[in-house]
Design an enzyme around this catalytic site. Sequence first.
Site, short mmCIF file in Angstrom:
data_model
loop_
_atom_site.label_atom_id
_atom_site.label_comp_id
_atom_site.label_asym_id
_atom_site.label_seq_id
_atom_site.Cartn_x
_atom_site.Cartn_y
_atom_site.Cartn_z
N LYS A 32 62.54 100.31 108.20
CA LYS A 32 62.61 101.46 109.11
C LYS A 32 62.41 102.73 108.30
O LYS A 32 63.13 102.98 107.32
CB LYS A 32 63.97 101.47 109.81
CG LYS A 32 63.98 102.10 111.18
CD LYS A 32 65.40 102.05 111.72
CE LYS A 32 65.46 102.17 113.20
NZ LYS A 32 66.85 102.33 113.66
O1 G3P Z 1 68.88 103.02 116.50
C1 G3P Z 1 68.48 104.29 116.79
C2 G3P Z 1 68.91 104.88 118.12
O2 G3P Z 1 68.92 103.91 119.11
C3 G3P Z 1 70.16 105.73 118.04
O3 G3P Z 1 70.74 105.99 119.29
O4 G3P Z 1 72.68 106.73 120.61
O5 G3P Z 1 72.54 107.39 118.21
O6 G3P Z 1 71.02 108.40 119.88
P1 G3P Z 1 71.78 107.20 119.50
#
Ligand code: G3P
Length: 232
Positions: free
Chosen positions: A101
């Site tokens: 990633k």
């Molecule tokens: O994995 C990355 C992403 O899904 C993060 O989500 O909830 O931290 O905005 P969030």
Amino acid sequence: MLPISRGVARYAPTVYDRGMKLFLDTANVDQVKEVAAWGVLDGVTTNPSLVLKEGHDFKKTVLAMCKHVPCVSAQVTATDFAGMKKQGEEYASWHKNVYVKVPMTTEGLKALHYFRSKGIRTNTTLIFSAAQALLAAKAGANIISPFIGRLDDIGEDGMGLIAEIMEIWHQYDFDCEVLVASTRHPVHIVKAATLGAHICTIPYEIFKKLPLHPLTDIGLQKFLKDWQGVKK
Ligand code: G3P
């Protein structure tokens, strides 16, 4: 491969089209085991914040997840090309299911390009615009991850971005899947599928809500109650 119409294997009933891939957004191996057992899990996305929350060894966590799903995203923390290259090559050497990633920066673009040339698969994180999506795909990303919830959080239209990206993707033949990330509720998942996104990553708490409906529970209770009255 024989032709498959959307959702229905018309000519070849043995061909199994599983549609939009569902990933779990977590660094918790028990959650991966639980959802993988349902037969619906295609991958896992981790990030440094999720790893911090669980507090376990990163490499051990990634390797444990690779036993359950064919795609596990492991994020580099270096911010320069040389550092990303070193870290990404190490991650990729751990297991064939690891996707490196890479953050959406110009150094990240160089890394995506390099990893593609080496056959190392990648997922580009922190995508917030169609221009970023386009650049990452052109550089060689295998997956791009637009963060829709974080756009909604600041009053922008996260799902609108997915619609725009999918429209661009329909014009070309990118070897790059669109992964809807930062999902906040079940409607996000359904909408992502409606737009034809390739992958959706979902936090555990939201994944657990997907199989539920109160009418299913009420209906099952009635069936079980009525079955008691059936003469055997
Ligand atoms: O994995 C990355 C992403 O899904 C993060 O989500 O909830 O931290 O905005 P969030």
